[in-house]
Design a protein around this motif. Structure first.
Motif, mmCIF file in Angstrom:
data_model
loop_
_atom_site.group_PDB
_atom_site.id
_atom_site.type_symbol
_atom_site.label_atom_id
_atom_site.label_comp_id
_atom_site.label_asym_id
_atom_site.label_seq_id
_atom_site.Cartn_x
_atom_site.Cartn_y
_atom_site.Cartn_z
ATOM 1 N N TYR A 109 46.614 52.036 29.125
ATOM 2 C CA TYR A 109 44.911 52.900 29.902
ATOM 3 C C TYR A 109 43.662 52.478 30.238
ATOM 4 N N ASP A 110 43.962 51.449 29.139
ATOM 5 C CA ASP A 110 42.455 50.279 29.644
ATOM 6 C C ASP A 110 43.017 48.859 29.719
ATOM 7 N N PRO A 111 43.143 48.596 31.189
ATOM 8 C CA PRO A 111 43.082 47.484 31.072
ATOM 9 C C PRO A 111 42.748 46.364 30.994
ATOM 10 N N PRO A 112 42.932 45.084 30.779
ATOM 11 C CA PRO A 112 41.957 43.955 30.340
ATOM 12 C C PRO A 112 41.314 43.958 31.882
ATOM 13 N N LEU A 113 40.519 43.460 31.639
ATOM 14 C CA LEU A 113 39.054 42.621 32.836
ATOM 15 C C LEU A 113 39.738 41.734 33.225
ATOM 16 N N SER A 114 40.247 41.698 34.782
ATOM 17 C CA SER A 114 41.170 40.726 35.164
ATOM 18 C C SER A 114 40.405 40.417 36.565
ATOM 19 N N GLY A 115 41.343 39.527 37.481
ATOM 20 C CA GLY A 115 40.863 39.251 39.031
ATOM 21 C C GLY A 115 41.304 40.497 39.535
ATOM 22 N N LEU A 116 43.117 40.908 39.298
ATOM 23 C CA LEU A 116 43.690 42.462 39.316
ATOM 24 C C LEU A 116 43.293 43.780 39.398
ATOM 25 N N THR A 117 42.212 43.301 37.805
ATOM 26 C CA THR A 117 41.672 44.856 37.817
ATOM 27 C C THR A 117 40.688 45.121 38.042
ATOM 28 N N TRP A 118 39.684 44.315 38.852
ATOM 29 C CA TRP A 118 38.096 44.377 38.342
ATOM 30 C C TRP A 118 38.154 45.678 39.092
ATOM 31 N N PRO A 119 38.826 45.680 40.669
ATOM 32 C CA PRO A 119 38.509 46.970 41.490
ATOM 33 C C PRO A 119 38.959 48.428 40.624
ATOM 34 N N LEU A 120 39.174 48.463 40.047
ATOM 35 C CA LEU A 120 39.252 49.964 38.536
ATOM 36 C C LEU A 120 38.232 49.906 38.050
ATOM 37 N N TRP A 121 37.850 48.965 36.898
ATOM 38 C CA TRP A 121 36.560 48.683 36.103
ATOM 39 C C TRP A 121 35.536 48.745 36.927
#
Length: 144
Positions: A109-121
């Motif tokens: 539920y709390d993916p780490p901030l990375s190149g793939l997940t930055w849009p989620l954050w």
């Protein structure tokens, strides 16, 4: 002859429709769920640790529920995996890392901030900024 052939064609179509409608029932798994899918660990401390971890992991089928709350077969398998690994003495962090390596960051539920997940954050911040800009321009028009 055309009456008989149309009757035979209708019978074949009916049988085919019945077979296709029964296909989802045949697709249900026949294997029982894993042992620890719905059975708690004997050690209360390990069970509490496993339960806390399961509440932070997303069901890949339901997507809106944790594996602790989901009734999906996939969630049951994941609960069993978590409990088996915790019972063997693995830490919740190592079990979580293993599940992330197997299923990807989406399982948490709390993916780490990375190149793939930055849009989620960044999406919530961007949506708030856009909403604030729209509200501000709307209020400016009313005061004029």
């Amino acid at each position: 002859m055309s009456g008989r052939s149309s009757l035979a064609l209708a019978a074949v179509a009916t049988v085919a429709a019945l077979l296709f409608s029964a296909a989802p029932a045949a697709a249900q798994p026949v294997t029982p769920p894993a042992h620890y899918a719905n059975v708690q660990l004997a050690d209360p401390a390990k069970e509490a640790s496993a339960k806390a971890l399961m509440e932070t992991l997303r069901c890949l089928v339901c997507q809106g529920q944790s594996i602790a709350d989901s009734d999906a077969d996939m969630a049951a398998d994941m609960r069993a995996l978590v409990r088996e690994r915790i019972a063997r003495g693995e830490t919740p962090a190592s079990v979580r890392d293993w599940l992330v390596s197997r299923y990807g960051d989406y399982v948490t539920y709390d993916p780490p901030l990375s190149g793939l997940t930055w849009p989620l954050w960044l999406a919530p911040i961007a949506l708030l900024a856009i909403g604030g800009w729209i509200a501000r321009s709307s209020f400016r028009r009313r005061t004029r």
